[in-house]
Design a protein around this motif. Sequence first.
Motif, PDB file in Angstrom:
ATOM      1  N   HIS A  89      33.193  50.004  41.689  1.00 20.52           N
ATOM      2  CA  HIS A  89      34.432  49.219  41.589  1.00 20.52           C
ATOM      3  C   HIS A  89      34.684  48.795  40.152  1.00 20.52           C
ATOM      4  N   LEU A  92      36.005  51.794  38.289  1.00 24.14           N
ATOM      5  CA  LEU A  92      37.403  52.050  38.642  1.00 24.14           C
ATOM      6  C   LEU A  92      38.332  51.028  37.990  1.00 24.14           C
ATOM      7  N   THR A  96      41.411  51.841  35.186  1.00 19.24           N
ATOM      8  CA  THR A  96      42.703  51.793  35.872  1.00 19.24           C
ATOM      9  C   THR A  96      43.777  51.330  34.905  1.00 19.24           C
ATOM     10  N   SER A 102      46.697  52.351  39.000  1.00 18.74           N
ATOM     11  CA  SER A 102      46.047  53.595  39.416  1.00 18.74           C
ATOM     12  C   SER A 102      45.250  54.172  38.253  1.00 18.74           C
ATOM     13  N   LEU A 125      33.228  55.304  47.674  1.00 18.71           N
ATOM     14  CA  LEU A 125      34.679  55.113  47.597  1.00 18.71           C
ATOM     15  C   LEU A 125      35.262  54.810  48.970  1.00 18.71           C
ATOM     16  N   ALA A 129      37.256  51.428  50.022  1.00 17.92           N
ATOM     17  CA  ALA A 129      38.554  51.478  50.707  1.00 17.92           C
ATOM     18  C   ALA A 129      38.509  50.669  52.005  1.00 17.92           C
ATOM     19  N   LEU A 134      39.839  49.044  47.326  1.00 15.99           N
ATOM     20  CA  LEU A 134      40.458  50.283  46.863  1.00 15.99           C
ATOM     21  C   LEU A 134      41.538  50.650  47.874  1.00 15.99           C
ATOM     22  N   TRP A 137      42.034  56.793  47.480  1.00 18.98           N
ATOM     23  CA  TRP A 137      41.419  57.664  46.502  1.00 18.98           C
ATOM     24  C   TRP A 137      41.553  59.092  46.977  1.00 18.98           C
ATOM     25  N   TRP A 148      42.819  57.402  42.002  1.00 18.82           N
ATOM     26  CA  TRP A 148      42.664  56.242  42.858  1.00 18.82           C
ATOM     27  C   TRP A 148      43.764  55.233  42.591  1.00 18.82           C
ATOM     28  N   LEU A 150      43.996  50.999  43.038  1.00 20.10           N
ATOM     29  CA  LEU A 150      43.336  49.741  43.392  1.00 20.10           C
ATOM     30  C   LEU A 150      44.350  48.819  44.046  1.00 20.10           C
ATOM     31  N   SER A 154      42.712  43.346  43.077  1.00 22.43           N
ATOM     32  CA  SER A 154      41.465  43.740  42.400  1.00 22.43           C
ATOM     33  C   SER A 154      41.532  43.394  40.985  1.00 22.43           C
TER      34      SER A 154
END
Length: 154
Positions: A89, A92, A96, A102, A125, A129, A134, A137, A148, A150, A154
């Motif tokens: 996480h 990501l 992002t 994204s 992942l 989700a 998330l 993805w 992905w 988010l 997040s």
Amino acid sequence: MSSKMEARLSKGVLRSLRLNTTPDPWHELEYARWLRPLPENAANEIAVALLDAALLGQAPARPDRMQAADWALRASPAGATGTVPQLAHLYLAAHTDPQAGSGLCELQQMTRACGISPAVLSGTLDQLASTGLLKSWQFCPASEDLRWILHAAS
């Protein structure tokens, strides 16, 4: 690595990586002039001098990296249970686009950065989700890209 370009590796770590049984990798690195073994090896560690001065400019000192990693894992959201989901996480979130929410990267890049296999990453992942961290993805096999989105919180 210290500021003197000396590195000390625990023999336990080397054993877990299966690098303690053969000296071949060490000889290759020594032959390529990347390192030189130091004589003051303790019983439970291997000490080497790194010979590539460019290493000093590549990354901050280890205490800085450890402090940053500790802070990042502590700051990760409560929905990411376990260190692998927390790290995924965090990766990501760091990669992002803040405006779009994204991101896009090569799958192999993320697996290397997180130190996990693609199979583990897929499950991780899915877990992110299912916990709501998330939004979605997708992996594109043709380009080997991971996309992905988010959730906004997040």
